[in-house]
Design a protein around this motif. Structure first.
Motif, short mmCIF file in Angstrom:
data_model
loop_
_atom_site.label_atom_id
_atom_site.label_comp_id
_atom_site.label_asym_id
_atom_site.label_seq_id
_atom_site.Cartn_x
_atom_site.Cartn_y
_atom_site.Cartn_z
N ALA A 1 -5.00 6.18 3.37
CA ALA A 1 -4.94 6.18 1.91
C ALA A 1 -6.08 6.98 1.29
N ASP A 2 -7.29 6.90 1.86
CA ASP A 2 -8.42 7.62 1.26
C ASP A 2 -9.48 7.88 2.33
N LEU B 1 -10.83 7.82 13.27
CA LEU B 1 -9.45 8.24 13.45
C LEU B 1 -8.51 7.04 13.46
N PRO B 2 -7.25 7.25 13.11
CA PRO B 2 -6.28 6.15 13.23
C PRO B 2 -5.82 5.97 14.67
N LEU C 1 -3.93 -2.74 9.39
CA LEU C 1 -4.08 -2.34 7.99
C LEU C 1 -5.22 -1.35 7.81
N HIS C 2 -6.23 -1.41 8.66
CA HIS C 2 -7.35 -0.47 8.54
C HIS C 2 -6.89 0.97 8.74
N ARG C 3 -5.92 1.17 9.59
CA ARG C 3 -5.36 2.51 9.76
C ARG C 3 -4.71 2.99 8.46
N GLU C 4 -4.02 2.07 7.77
CA GLU C 4 -3.39 2.42 6.50
C GLU C 4 -4.43 2.74 5.43
N LEU D 1 0.82 -1.21 0.00
CA LEU D 1 0.00 0.00 0.00
C LEU D 1 0.86 1.26 0.00
N ARG D 2 2.00 1.21 0.67
CA ARG D 2 2.84 2.40 0.77
C ARG D 2 3.71 2.63 -0.47
#
Length: 406
Positions: A351-352, A375-376, A344-347, A303-304
């Motif tokens: 991302a969007d 929020l992350p 991964l949900h934070r990422e 993802l990054r």
């Protein structure tokens, strides 16, 4: 005994019941000064001073009697309060699909020392937890710290009051493994002081974030996270974890978000557990998961580094939509005042964020009337910090009683 000593003792006796609440206020950063502590406890300044002095004598907090004045301020500044960086620690540990991590965690959620073990977890919980406890005992020997107790985070629902792991699928342990009993015995046999606790890793992440991270100040905090495999959830209500009648509440991974989707181990299809975890992301992006690093790390790296690639972009949108649909259902049921996302949900949120917020608002009743903040998570190793919170809780409840044997 002179008059001053009598007065001091009387003030402390009046405030003894406030020792626990006072320690929790400093522990969570909500009482940075004696003035704030006085106001929060609803006691006199003298009583707050006696309480702070007792907590300092126990080696739990520090009191700065000569704080510097802020530029332009007038009057004498209030004594500053902080946790004692050299004070006791809790032993915390987390087991996951490709290893474990052990840590020593002080008050304030501060990680003092950490070590990890890698490799596929053994199907025998006693073998894995033996390595965990041995590593933690080594950290205690190296640092020479007092230990108040031990906490363990596991990737499974943990039934109460037995402390058994009911669905440890991703670590290949048998269903119903008595993890709390095994962990407590190993901690005791290792000569580690204090009680031992065990709980679900996402529950503990939520507890840590509520006390020290992105969830501070929330009254109804919903946490949803995905680690190496699967999706977990937790709810904190007025500062306490809501775990249901037997510890099994908030199994959010088994919300259906794609009725024609992948088979889930629960017997259904298209559950969040198999539609919005790192394995689902990698396969949606057309990548074959490799054995070299964890699935979570592989998904994060993809993802990054390749976010703009067409397949990765489609996979990102697909998982955001599935996650948003699951969150919308939870908003309809729980009406939380804040949602935090981990793993991964934070990422995906980073991302969007606009897309995720739009899906939640569109598919939830309350999202249309007022957007729920999403929020992350902000803490590194929040499940570890949460495991330490379990061990610290008896001290927060009764500092004198918990520390007397130490």
């Amino acid at each position: 005994m002179n008059g001053r000593e009598t007065t001091t003792r009387t003030r402390l006796e009046r405030g003894r019941g406030a020792l626990g609440p006072a320690l929790e206020l400093v522990h969570t950063g909500r009482a940075p000064t004696r003035a704030v502590l006085t106001a929060e406890l609803g006691v006199t300044r003298a009583t707050a001073g006696a309480v702070a002095a007792e907590l300092e004598a126990l080696g739990l907090i520090r009191v700065d009697h000569r704080p510097a004045s802020a530029a332009g301020s007038q009057g004498r500044p209030s004594h500053r309060l902080s946790v004692d960086d050299s004070g006791p620690v809790a032993l915390a540990a987390q087991v996951h699909a490709d290893g474990f991590r052990a840590a020593l965690v002080g008050l304030g959620g501060r990680i003092v020392a950490t070590a990890h073990g890698s490799g596929t977890a053994s199907a025998d919980p006693a073998q894995v937890l033996g390595e965990v406890v041995e590593t933690g005992a080594g950290l205690l020997r190296e640092t020479g710290r007092r230990c108040v107790g031990a906490g363990l985070a596991v990737p499974s629902a943990v039934a109460e009051p037995e402390g058994t792991a009911l669905n440890p699928l991703h670590v290949a342990w048998p269903v119903g493994a008595p993890v709390r009993e095994v962990f407590a015995r190993l901690v005791r046999d290792a000569g580690i002081d204090g009680p031992a606790f065990t709980a679900n890793d996402v529950n503990l992440a939520a507890l840590a974030e509520h006390r020290h991270g992105a969830g501070q100040g929330a009254r109804q905090l919903l946490c949803v996270a995905t680690g190496h495999r699967g999706v977990g959830g937790a709810l904190v209500l007025d500062g306490r974890l809501h775990t249901g009648s037997s510890g099994l509440a908030l199994e959010v991974g088994h919300l259906t978000v794609n009725p024609e989707g992948r088979p889930c181990h629960c017997g259904s299809k298209g559950c969040l557990d198999v539609e919005a975890d790192p394995y689902a992301f990698l396969t949606a992006a057309g990548r074959a998961p490799g054995p070299e690093v964890s699935l979570l790390q592989q998904a994060r790296d993809l993802l990054r580094t390749e976010r703009s690639e067409a397949g990765v972009r489609r996979a990102t949108e697909e998982l955001i939509d599935r996650l948003g649909l699951g969150l919308a259902g939870l908003v309809n049921i729980l009406n939380p005042d804040r949602i935090i996302l981990g793993g991964l949900h934070r990422e995906l949120l980073d991302a969007d964020p606009e897309r995720l917020h739009a899906v939640v608002a569109e598919r939830s009743l309350w999202g249309r009337s007022g957007s729920v903040p999403v929020l992350p998570c902000t803490l590194d190793h929040n499940s570890l910090v949460g495991a330490a919170e379990l061990a610290w809780q008896p001290v927060l409840d009764d500092p004198l009683g918990a520390l007397a044997p130490l």
